[in-house]
Design an enzyme around this catalytic site. Structure first.
Site, short mmCIF file in Angstrom:
data_model
loop_
_atom_site.label_atom_id
_atom_site.label_comp_id
_atom_site.label_asym_id
_atom_site.label_seq_id
_atom_site.Cartn_x
_atom_site.Cartn_y
_atom_site.Cartn_z
N TYR A 196 0.68 -1.20 0.23
CA TYR A 196 -0.34 -0.05 -0.46
C TYR A 196 0.93 1.55 0.41
O TYR A 196 0.60 1.99 -0.77
CB TYR A 196 -1.22 0.12 0.89
N1 LIG Z 1 -10.30 5.42 4.88
C1 LIG Z 1 -8.85 5.96 5.45
O1 LIG Z 1 -8.54 5.85 6.26
C2 LIG Z 1 -7.55 6.81 4.25
C3 LIG Z 1 -6.76 7.37 4.68
C4 LIG Z 1 -6.18 7.65 4.31
C5 LIG Z 1 -6.23 7.29 2.40
N2 LIG Z 1 -6.89 7.06 2.71
C6 LIG Z 1 -7.25 6.64 1.04
O2 LIG Z 1 -8.33 7.99 0.64
C7 LIG Z 1 -8.98 7.07 -0.80
C8 LIG Z 1 -10.55 6.78 -0.85
O3 LIG Z 1 -10.51 6.12 0.38
P1 LIG Z 1 -11.74 6.30 0.96
O4 LIG Z 1 -11.31 5.78 2.31
O5 LIG Z 1 -12.89 6.43 0.04
O6 LIG Z 1 -11.94 4.10 0.69
P2 LIG Z 1 -13.20 3.41 0.11
O7 LIG Z 1 -14.55 3.52 0.55
O8 LIG Z 1 -12.81 1.76 -0.07
O9 LIG Z 1 -13.03 3.79 -1.56
C9 LIG Z 1 -12.26 3.12 -2.63
C10 LIG Z 1 -12.81 3.10 -4.62
O10 LIG Z 1 -11.27 2.88 -4.85
C11 LIG Z 1 -12.35 2.28 -5.69
N3 LIG Z 1 -11.18 1.71 -6.37
C12 LIG Z 1 -10.34 0.48 -5.73
N4 LIG Z 1 -10.30 -0.09 -6.90
C13 LIG Z 1 -10.48 0.58 -8.01
C14 LIG Z 1 -10.17 -0.23 -9.50
N5 LIG Z 1 -8.95 -1.09 -9.58
N6 LIG Z 1 -10.46 0.62 -10.25
C15 LIG Z 1 -11.61 1.68 -10.08
N7 LIG Z 1 -11.99 1.88 -8.32
C16 LIG Z 1 -11.60 1.85 -7.63
C17 LIG Z 1 -13.35 2.08 -5.09
O11 LIG Z 1 -14.52 1.61 -6.09
P3 LIG Z 1 -14.64 0.07 -6.66
O12 LIG Z 1 -14.03 -1.05 -5.56
O13 LIG Z 1 -16.52 -0.03 -6.94
O14 LIG Z 1 -14.07 -0.16 -7.74
C18 LIG Z 1 -14.13 2.67 -4.31
O15 LIG Z 1 -14.79 3.75 -4.96
C19 LIG Z 1 -7.76 6.02 -1.92
O16 LIG Z 1 -7.13 6.79 -2.52
C20 LIG Z 1 -7.31 6.01 0.04
O17 LIG Z 1 -5.86 5.44 -0.52
C21 LIG Z 1 -7.77 6.22 2.94
#
Ligand SMILES: NC(=O)c1ccc[n+]([C@@H]2O[C@H](COP(=O)([O-])OP(=O)(O)OC[C@H]3O[C@@H](n4cnc5c(N)ncnc54)[C@H](OP(=O)(O)O)[C@@H]3O)[C@@H](O)[C@H]2O)c1
Length: 314
Positions: A196
């Site tokens: 990651y």
């Molecule tokens: N949650 C945290 O604590 C956290 C902390 C730091 C950074 N982030 C970052 O914030 C961003 C948003 O994350 P989130 O927390 O909202 O997570 P989430 O709810 O799991 O959403 C992730 C999104 O990415 C999409 N995705 C994953 N693999 C993909 C692929 N191969 N092609 C196209 N879309 C894909 C998923 O859609 P599908 O599955 O429908 O494709 C989903 O809509 C991410 O970049 C994550 O690394 C999150």
């Protein structure tokens, strides 16, 4: 199918209570809640949001459409995207769902082509899609998808999408890209997070290098080093849900700040000091983290996740 991903919140009373909220506000980054300013910025513009089926991407798509942008939502879960688009339209907004799998070169090409054919331009590109993975490397020896899924969603796929959309943005001489990275790339390196963090860090560096070149042509870049957010991604990690952090909606306001004010970076207050300490104390921190890892081993959740064939487990 429901869009309940936005309802995910901190599981812990401390994080959800006034103290947790206060700490989150203090450490920031703070969102922009001035809907008039956002409306003035994005009204009539075209915004592309990847990973818009759940979490921060969904919240961002809804917020931008509310403010008057035409939003292109991309992700693999097309049914879920259609539900979000229908709700946006019902509320008077303009949005379109286009399937996007960042692991497929053809899918990315077709996604970009459809956007440019249908709208002829991209004003905002929010690289939000991401795939988290926290797992000991020995549990990934026989799981090529651990490597493929994280590098595709966090690094190779977003690079390909940028290559497909950036030329038209540079030609028009305007546009803003937001890269949702993680504050984890500023922390000391930690065991189990290799796939990651390395893929997020690689895209961060690539995007910043490209951003420096594109800025001269009027295309700007904000890197958002996000801290904890209460979404589907963090839900399996009890310890993240117990920390102060942002809901998807609150984090959406941070994307609003990125789009309106266009800062180069947005990071929680502890991000930069962590990066300095990580560099200064690399050896002792890595020795300590290695010892701790050997003592704690794998969580039951990691082992159960591998047994079930689940994708990401914390
Ligand atoms: N949650 C945290 O604590 C956290 C902390 C730091 C950074 N982030 C970052 O914030 C961003 C948003 O994350 P989130 O927390 O909202 O997570 P989430 O709810 O799991 O959403 C992730 C999104 O990415 C999409 N995705 C994953 N693999 C993909 C692929 N191969 N092609 C196209 N879309 C894909 C998923 O859609 P599908 O599955 O429908 O494709 C989903 O809509 C991410 O970049 C994550 O690394 C999150």
């Amino acid at each position: 199918m429901t869009t309940n991903s936005l309802d995910t919140g901190p599981s812990n009373r401390l994080a959800a209570g006034p103290l947790g909220r206060g700490i989150t506000w203090l450490i920031g980054p703070r969102g922009l809640r001035d809907s008039q300013r956002l409306h003035r910025e994005v009204d009539g513009k075209v915004a592309v949001v990847t990973g818009a089926s759940y979490g921060l991407g969904e919240a961002t798509a809804r917020m931008l459409a509310d403010a008057g942008a035409t939003v292109v939502l991309g992700a693999r879960s097309i049914d879920q995207l259609e539900v979000v688009v229908a709700e946006i339209k019902q509320a008077g907004g303009s949005a379109v769902a286009i399937p996007l799998d960042l692991a497929s070169e053809d899918s990315i090409e077709s996604f970009a082509e459809q956007i440019l054919t249908q709208f002829g331009r991209v004003d905002y590109l929010v690289h939000n899609a991401g795939k988290s993975l926290r797992r000991s490397i020995h549990l990934s020896y026989d799981r090529p998808k651990d490597l493929n899924a994280s590098t595709a969603a966090n690094y190779i796929g977003p690079m390909r999408l940028t290559l497909a959309l950036l030329p038209s943005m540079r030609e028009r001489g305007s546009g803003h890209i937001v890269n949702v990275s993680t504050v984890g790339v500023l922390f000391p390196v930690a065991p189990k997070w290799g796939f990651y963090l390395s893929s997020k860090a690689a895209f961060d560096i690539w995007m910043r290098a490209v951003g420096m070149e594109a800025r001269a042509d009027g295309v700007t870049l904000t890197t958002f080093y996000a801290g904890a957010m209460f979404t589907r991604m963090s839900a399996p990690s009890g310890w993240i849900s117990a920390m102060p952090g942002h809901s998807a909606r609150e984090a959406g306001y941070i994307i609003a700040r990125a789009i309106v004010k266009k800062p180069r970076t947005l990071t929680p207050a502890y991000g930069r000091p962590s990066a300095v300490l990580a560099a200064l104390l690399q050896n002792p921190l890595e020795i300590g983290a290695g010892l701790l890892y050997r003592r704690l081993g794998d969580t039951r959740a990691s082992l159960a996740g591998v047994a079930k064939g689940a994708g990401d487990v914390a």
